[in-house]
Motif scaffolding. Structure first.
Motif, PDB file in Angstrom:
ATOM      1  N   ARG A  31       0.824  -1.205   0.000  1.00 34.30           N
ATOM      2  CA  ARG A  31       0.000   0.000   0.000  1.00 34.30           C
ATOM      3  C   ARG A  31       0.859   1.256   0.000  1.00 34.30           C
ATOM      4  N   PHE A  32       1.917   1.269   0.795  1.00 35.71           N
ATOM      5  CA  PHE A  32       2.805   2.425   0.797  1.00 35.71           C
ATOM      6  C   PHE A  32       3.575   2.529  -0.524  1.00 35.71           C
ATOM      7  N   SER A  33       3.980   1.398  -1.085  1.00 31.46           N
ATOM      8  CA  SER A  33       4.695   1.406  -2.360  1.00 31.46           C
ATOM      9  C   SER A  33       3.797   1.888  -3.488  1.00 31.46           C
ATOM     10  N   ALA A  34       2.515   1.574  -3.403  1.00 25.96           N
ATOM     11  CA  ALA A  34       1.576   2.020  -4.435  1.00 25.96           C
ATOM     12  C   ALA A  34       1.537   3.546  -4.500  1.00 25.96           C
ATOM     13  N   ILE A  35       1.711   4.199  -3.365  1.00 27.03           N
ATOM     14  CA  ILE A  35       1.731   5.663  -3.354  1.00 27.03           C
ATOM     15  C   ILE A  35       2.898   6.174  -4.192  1.00 27.03           C
ATOM     16  N   VAL A  36       4.074   5.604  -3.990  1.00 23.51           N
ATOM     17  CA  VAL A  36       5.244   6.033  -4.767  1.00 23.51           C
ATOM     18  C   VAL A  36       5.027   5.765  -6.252  1.00 23.51           C
ATOM     19  N   LEU A  37       4.496   4.599  -6.578  1.00 23.73           N
ATOM     20  CA  LEU A  37       4.263   4.266  -7.981  1.00 23.73           C
ATOM     21  C   LEU A  37       3.238   5.201  -8.620  1.00 23.73           C
ATOM     22  N   LEU A  38       2.209   5.579  -7.880  1.00 24.08           N
ATOM     23  CA  LEU A  38       1.228   6.536  -8.410  1.00 24.08           C
ATOM     24  C   LEU A  38       1.861   7.911  -8.641  1.00 24.08           C
ATOM     25  N   VAL A  40       5.020   8.488  -9.307  1.00 25.46           N
ATOM     26  CA  VAL A  40       5.891   8.346 -10.484  1.00 25.46           C
ATOM     27  C   VAL A  40       5.061   8.386 -11.759  1.00 25.46           C
ATOM     28  N   ALA A  41       3.978   7.618 -11.795  1.00 24.56           N
ATOM     29  CA  ALA A  41       3.130   7.589 -12.988  1.00 24.56           C
ATOM     30  C   ALA A  41       2.548   8.968 -13.270  1.00 24.56           C
ATOM     31  N   ILE A 103      13.848  11.409 -12.628  1.00 26.96           N
ATOM     32  CA  ILE A 103      12.622  11.144 -11.866  1.00 26.96           C
ATOM     33  C   ILE A 103      12.483   9.652 -11.587  1.00 26.96           C
ATOM     34  N   VAL A 104      12.737   8.819 -12.582  1.00 25.08           N
ATOM     35  CA  VAL A 104      12.646   7.370 -12.382  1.00 25.08           C
ATOM     36  C   VAL A 104      13.717   6.915 -11.387  1.00 25.08           C
ATOM     37  N   PHE A 105      14.926   7.460 -11.487  1.00 24.60           N
ATOM     38  CA  PHE A 105      16.012   7.095 -10.570  1.00 24.60           C
ATOM     39  C   PHE A 105      15.664   7.458  -9.130  1.00 24.60           C
ATOM     40  N   VAL A 106      15.256   8.692  -8.901  1.00 24.42           N
ATOM     41  CA  VAL A 106      14.918   9.137  -7.549  1.00 24.42           C
ATOM     42  C   VAL A 106      13.700   8.375  -7.024  1.00 24.42           C
ATOM     43  N   SER A 107      12.737   8.125  -7.876  1.00 27.78           N
ATOM     44  CA  SER A 107      11.556   7.376  -7.455  1.00 27.78           C
ATOM     45  C   SER A 107      11.914   5.938  -7.096  1.00 27.78           C
TER      46      SER A 107
END
Length: 172
Positions: A31-38, A40-41, A103-107
């Motif tokens: 759930r926390f990882s989904a926040i980062v992925l959202l 990034v997207a 952005i992808v690297f930092v994310s």
């Protein structure tokens, strides 16, 4: 004596095991990882929209960003008659081209840190829950009535205190 020694070794082993309740901890981390992925997207989506609808990245006096080749040069004559050597214009960059890799690297770094943080933080929740359930199940099966013990930095301190008060007043 060996049962007591084995139980202590088992408890010590559990203390250093960070995956106590895999299902709970995995859901927590996901759930926390989904926040980062959202994020990034969303960020990459905005950069893609900028790429598809370009506008100058610099002020109106500026223009666009262009790479210049220093290996090949052009001779140009300025208004005052001086000959100036200039690099050959190369690739034209837009915001997407400039920012998507950082952005992808930092994310990615954020995602790794979030997973590690999620594992340690969820451990401070899953450990006490596991300990409460195990102690209550042992007592329900006729084991010794004893207070629930959790580590000082764990979550749910107040809940454990309330359960221990209940055990002390009602069960003993």
């Amino acid at each position: 004596m060996t049962d007591l020694h084995t139980e202590k070794d088992e408890k010590k082993q559990l203390r250093w095991r960070y995956y106590i309740d895999r299902k709970f901890q995995n859901v927590f981390i996901l759930r926390f990882s989904a926040i980062v992925l959202l994020v990034v997207a969303f960020t990459l989506g905005i950069l893609w929209m900028i790429r598809e609808n370009p506008y100058p990245l610099l002020s109106e006096e500026g223009g666009v960003l262009i790479s210049m080749s220093t290996e090949q040069t052009l001779s140009c004559q300025s208004a005052d008659g001086a000959i100036v050597q200039m690099g050959v214009p190369g690739r034209i960059f837009n915001a997407f081209d400039l920012y998507w890799v950082p952005i992808v690297f930092v994310s990615s770094i954020n995602l790794v840190l979030l997973v590690v943080f999620g594992l340690f933080y969820s451990h401070s929740m899953a450990g006490p829950v596991h300990n409460m359930r195990k102690t209550l199940q042992e007592m329900a099966e006729g084991g010794p009535v004893r207070p629930i013990r959790i580590r000082r930095g764990d979550q749910f301190q107040e809940l454990v205190d309330d359960i221990n008060t209940l055990i002390e007043k009602r069960v003993k």
